[in-house]
Design a protein around this motif. Structure first.
Motif, PDB file in Angstrom:
ATOM      1  N   LEU A 129      31.798  37.797  31.266  1.00 40.48           N
ATOM      2  CA  LEU A 129      31.111  36.644  30.698  1.00 40.48           C
ATOM      3  C   LEU A 129      32.016  35.432  30.886  1.00 40.48           C
ATOM      4  O   LEU A 129      33.203  35.481  30.557  1.00 40.48           O
ATOM      5  N   VAL A 130      31.473  34.344  31.437  1.00 42.69           N
ATOM      6  CA  VAL A 130      32.280  33.166  31.761  1.00 42.69           C
ATOM      7  C   VAL A 130      31.865  31.994  30.877  1.00 42.69           C
ATOM      8  O   VAL A 130      30.684  31.666  30.782  1.00 42.69           O
ATOM      9  N   CYS A 131      32.857  31.348  30.257  1.00 42.26           N
ATOM     10  CA  CYS A 131      32.601  30.151  29.460  1.00 42.26           C
ATOM     11  C   CYS A 131      32.168  29.033  30.394  1.00 42.26           C
ATOM     12  O   CYS A 131      32.876  28.701  31.359  1.00 42.26           O
TER      13      CYS A 131
ATOM     14  N   GLY B 192      35.586  27.783  32.021  1.00 43.57           N
ATOM     15  CA  GLY B 192      35.717  28.877  32.968  1.00 43.57           C
ATOM     16  C   GLY B 192      36.482  30.088  32.480  1.00 43.57           C
ATOM     17  O   GLY B 192      36.808  30.965  33.268  1.00 43.57           O
ATOM     18  N   ALA B 193      36.800  30.173  31.194  1.00 44.33           N
ATOM     19  CA  ALA B 193      37.468  31.374  30.681  1.00 44.33           C
ATOM     20  C   ALA B 193      36.554  32.579  30.910  1.00 44.33           C
ATOM     21  O   ALA B 193      35.341  32.481  30.765  1.00 44.33           O
TER      22      ALA B 193
ATOM     23  N   LEU C 229      37.889  40.593  25.584  1.00 42.49           N
ATOM     24  CA  LEU C 229      39.208  40.158  26.033  1.00 42.49           C
ATOM     25  C   LEU C 229      39.088  39.099  27.121  1.00 42.49           C
ATOM     26  O   LEU C 229      38.342  39.278  28.086  1.00 42.49           O
ATOM     27  N   CYS C 230      39.844  38.005  26.963  1.00 48.57           N
ATOM     28  CA  CYS C 230      39.883  36.961  27.982  1.00 48.57           C
ATOM     29  C   CYS C 230      40.811  37.432  29.100  1.00 48.57           C
ATOM     30  O   CYS C 230      42.000  37.665  28.878  1.00 48.57           O
TER      31      CYS C 230
ATOM     32  N   GLN D  19      43.680  33.210  28.358  1.00 48.16           N
ATOM     33  CA  GLN D  19      44.012  34.566  28.789  1.00 48.16           C
ATOM     34  C   GLN D  19      44.785  35.315  27.705  1.00 48.16           C
ATOM     35  O   GLN D  19      45.755  34.804  27.156  1.00 48.16           O
ATOM     36  N   GLY D  20      44.330  36.531  27.402  1.00 45.38           N
ATOM     37  CA  GLY D  20      44.948  37.366  26.382  1.00 45.38           C
ATOM     38  C   GLY D  20      44.288  37.245  25.016  1.00 45.38           C
ATOM     39  O   GLY D  20      44.454  38.122  24.178  1.00 45.38           O
ATOM     40  N   ASP D  21      43.536  36.176  24.772  1.00 41.83           N
ATOM     41  CA  ASP D  21      42.797  36.034  23.517  1.00 41.83           C
ATOM     42  C   ASP D  21      41.516  36.863  23.591  1.00 41.83           C
ATOM     43  O   ASP D  21      41.156  37.382  24.646  1.00 41.83           O
ATOM     44  N   HIS D  22      40.800  36.940  22.484  1.00 37.14           N
ATOM     45  CA  HIS D  22      39.543  37.677  22.416  1.00 37.14           C
ATOM     46  C   HIS D  22      38.446  36.809  21.822  1.00 37.14           C
ATOM     47  O   HIS D  22      38.724  35.945  20.983  1.00 37.14           O
TER      48      HIS D  22
END
Length: 108
Positions: free
Chosen positions: A65-67, A71-72, A80-81, A87-90
Motif C-alpha cells: 500500500l503506497v501513501c 510515497g511511503a 510495516l513501512c 521506513q521502519g514505522d508501522h
C-alpha cells in the motif's frame, strides 16, 4: 461493530471505511490478503495525512500500500513501512475479525 462486508474487499484489494465512534470521526483502511482481513487507521505515520489518493481509493500493488502524498510503502499484512520517509514505522493497526459475512471492528 461492523466495518464492512467480507464481499466488499476483494482479495489483494483495499477499501476505505469512514465511521463515527464515540462522537469522533474515524477513517480506516481494510485490506484482504490470502483470505485474511487487516485494518489500519487511514493515517500515514510520516506526516499524519491520509493514504488514499481519492476518498476510499488506494495505490496498492503486490500487497504493498503506497501513501499518495509522500510515497511511503506499507505491507498490507503487517502495516510495516518498507520504503519512503517513514521506513521502519508501522500503520496503526485496528483489531478486526470475521463474523458471518461481516468484518467486525474489535479494537481501536
Amino acid at each position: 461493530m461492523p466495518l464492512c462486508g467480507v464481499d466488499d474487499v476483494a482479495e489483494g484489494a483495499a477499501i476505505g471505511v469512514e465511521m463515527e465512534l464515540f462522537g469522533e470521526h474515524h477513517a480506516f483502511i481494510v485490506t484482504c490478503a490470502d483470505g485474511r482481513f487487516h485494518a489500519y487507521r487511514n493515517l500515514c505515520p510520516h506526516a499524519g495525512r491520509r493514504l488514499d489518493w481519492a476518498p476510499g481509493r488506494f495505490l496498492l500493488k503486490d500487497r504493498v500500500l503506497v501513501c499518495a502524498v509522500h510515497g511511503a510503502s506499507f505491507r498490507v499484512e503487517s502495516g510495516l513501512c518498507i520504503g519512503g520517509p517513514c521506513q521502519g514505522d508501522h500503520l496503526l493497526r485496528v483489531g478486526v475479525e470475521v463474523e458471518g459475512d461481516a468484518v467486525m471492528l474489535t479494537s481501536l
